[in-house]
Design an enzyme around this catalytic site. Structure first.
Site, PDB file in Angstrom:
ATOM      1  CE  LYS A   1      37.211  23.875 -36.880  1.00  0.00           C
ATOM      2  NZ  LYS A   1      38.189  24.647 -36.150  1.00  0.00           N
TER       3      LYS A   1
ATOM      4  NE  ARG B   1      51.362   3.419 -35.514  1.00  0.00           N
ATOM      5  CZ  ARG B   1      52.616   2.934 -35.481  1.00  0.00           C
ATOM      6  NH1 ARG B   1      53.652   3.711 -35.697  1.00  0.00           N
ATOM      7  NH2 ARG B   1      52.822   1.657 -35.218  1.00  0.00           N
TER       8      ARG B   1
ATOM      9  CG  ASP C   1      45.729  27.801 -36.957  1.00  0.00           C
ATOM     10  OD1 ASP C   1      45.141  27.738 -38.064  1.00  0.00           O
ATOM     11  OD2 ASP C   1      45.251  27.305 -35.913  1.00  0.00           O
TER      12      ASP C   1
ATOM     13  CE1 TYR D   1      39.248  26.072 -32.306  1.00  0.00           C
ATOM     14  CE2 TYR D   1      40.896  24.593 -31.379  1.00  0.00           C
ATOM     15  CZ  TYR D   1      39.601  24.833 -31.799  1.00  0.00           C
ATOM     16  OH  TYR D   1      38.665  23.832 -31.706  1.00  0.00           O
TER      17      TYR D   1
HETATM   18  C1  LIG Z   1      39.130  24.300 -35.296  1.00  0.00           C
HETATM   19  C2  LIG Z   1      40.440  24.959 -35.244  1.00  0.00           C
HETATM   20  C3  LIG Z   1      41.568  24.258 -34.786  1.00  0.00           C
HETATM   21  C4  LIG Z   1      41.483  22.842 -34.286  1.00  0.00           C
HETATM   22  O1  LIG Z   1      41.127  21.937 -35.295  1.00  0.00           O
HETATM   23  P1  LIG Z   1      40.377  20.525 -34.997  1.00  0.00           P
HETATM   24  O2  LIG Z   1      40.316  19.913 -36.351  1.00  0.00           O
HETATM   25  O3  LIG Z   1      39.051  20.846 -34.399  1.00  0.00           O
HETATM   26  O4  LIG Z   1      41.244  19.773 -34.054  1.00  0.00           O
HETATM   27  C5  LIG Z   1      42.771  24.929 -34.797  1.00  0.00           C
HETATM   28  N1  LIG Z   1      42.885  26.195 -35.204  1.00  0.00           N
HETATM   29  C6  LIG Z   1      41.821  26.903 -35.635  1.00  0.00           C
HETATM   30  C7  LIG Z   1      42.004  28.313 -36.068  1.00  0.00           C
HETATM   31  C8  LIG Z   1      40.569  26.309 -35.675  1.00  0.00           C
HETATM   32  O5  LIG Z   1      39.515  27.022 -36.085  1.00  0.00           O
END
Ligand SMILES: *Cc1c(COP(=O)(O)O)cnc(C)c1O
Length: 393
Positions: free
Chosen positions: A209, A59, A184, A112
């Site tokens: 992604k 963890r 982000d 997002y």
């Molecule tokens: C998909 C996404 C997230 C969230 O990620 P998860 O792995 O689905 O929790 C956050 N920011 C952006 C820009 C995203 O495309």
């Protein structure tokens, strides 16, 4: 591995992969061990209290996960990095680490969908003051930051209309106000953009992604200043949103081809954006690589490539979107993005499904909008697919 010695393409392959592995394995092994055993109690104690390096319990830290963390640390030119079970875990852990009751966060309206939900619903319930600015309005952001805030949260390019925020400019305003800057970087990836180099303190990725790139594992990553990453890590150790060894291996494996994939996706997305821009049935195309894009100049100054995401408006509204999308053969009609295979969908079932129709309208997301994540297929095949779909309208 020493920082800035190699190009991104080389770091994507080698970073985090250079430690001696179990029985000489030349690929990072998947260490599916919950606990790590010691024969010497003194050594166990030293590792437990952080006096010596090692692993105690998965963890907290795990060798496979640590290899992935090292990879993103090097690619983002960061001092430290940590990981999470999903991108949203990375985002929510980071926000809850630094935002306590009475603190103020300034962000933009186009984050997002899940992040937006954090700002609109969850954080206000914990007495955190949230101010969301118009995404392209740098003056408004600067004004709100100057009023006093603890954290500035940015995302660029944004979902789904690829708006661009000048990271350097907003980070300068944040520094004056004594606020930390979190970016982000999911859409750009470290191949196209390194926010830490231009003033950000922490960078976040949904590794689900482009980093993993194959739509078969979920994860989240945070990289940046050592002291800040340490605080986020300590919060995650306790709330338990840890990344497991199996997805960590998949993500690190996917990242070895990150530079190859992103180079192809950058090129193909620009070609497709130009094609759609000149198509009579398309009324608007959003891609930061197009000179007509509102954020093009800023994008050029802070990005090395414009990424694999674009969106476009079909002249005629949602009725035509419903007809067009199912006629495409080379896309998955699905949520998510950034995979080797192209993928498309309307924002109301993908990125902004968490929002109401009114909230989407306020964000200026047209009903006829299609979000398209360009894969690594041959670009002429993708153009042909779009062409046959548009001919049917
Ligand atoms: C998909 C996404 C997230 C969230 O990620 P998860 O792995 O689905 O929790 C956050 N920011 C952006 C820009 C995203 O495309």
């Amino acid at each position: 591995m020493e920082q800035k010695k190699f190009s991104k393409a080389t770091d994507a392959v080698w970073a985090g992969e250079d430690s001696p592995f179990f029985k000489g394995a030349a690929t990072t092994p998947i260490v599916n061990s919950v606990a790590f055993a010691y024969t010497d109690l003194e050594e166990w104690y030293d590792v437990s209290v952080g006096k010596a390096e090692g692993f105690i319990y998965s963890r907290n830290t795990n060798p496979t996960v640590a290899a992935l963390e090292e990879k993103i640390r090097v690619l983002e030119n960061a001092e430290a990095a940590t990981s999470f079970a999903t991108g949203m875990a990375a985002i929510s852990n980071t926000l809850f680490t630094f935002l306590k009751p009475g603190k103020r966060v300034v962000s933009v309206k186009d984050t997002y969908g899940g992040t937006s939900k954090m700002f609109l619903d969850f954080l206000p319930a914990y007495q955190v003051e949230v101010k969301l600015c118009e995404t392209g309005n740098h003056e408004e952001l600067e004004r709100e930051i100057a009023k006093g805030c603890d954290l500035v949260y940015l995302e660029t390019p944004t979902n789904p209309t690829l708006k661009i925020i000048d990271i350097k400019r907003i980070a300068a305003a944040a520094r004056k106000a004594g606020a930390i800057v979190v970016v982000d970087n999911t859409f750009a990836t470290p191949i196209n953009q390194n926010p830490l180099d231009i003033g950000a303190d922490l960078v976040i990725h949904s590794a689900t992604k482009f980093l993993n790139g194959h739509s078969d594992a979920m994860g989240g990553l945070v990289a940046g200043k050592k002291e800040l990453v340490r605080q986020v890590f300590q919060f995650r150790e306790i709330n338990g949103a840890s990344l497991q060894a199996d997805p960590a291996y998949m993500i690190a494996r996917g990242m070895k081809t990150l530079d190859l994939r992103i180079s192809r996706q950058n090129d193909s997305a620009l070609t497709i954006a130009r094609y759609l821009k000149s198509h009579p049935k398309i009324s608007n195309v959003f891609y930061p690589g197009l000179e007509s894009h509102i954020g093009h100049e800023i994008a050029r100054s802070q990005m090395r490539g414009f990424g694999g995401m674009l969106s476009f408006v079909i002249d005629g509204g949602y009725g035509l979107v419903e007809k067009f999308l199912p006629s495409l053969k080379l896309v998955h009609l699905a949520a998510s993005l950034g995979s080797v295979s192209s993928l498309a969908g309307p924002p109301r079932t993908t990125s902004h499904v968490e929002l109401t129709a009114e909230q989407r309208a306020l964000l200026g997301i047209p009903e006829g909008l299609v979000r398209y994540s360009v894969g690594i297929e041959n670009v002429d095949d993708l153009l042909g697919d779009l062409e046959q779909g548009l001919e049917k309208l």
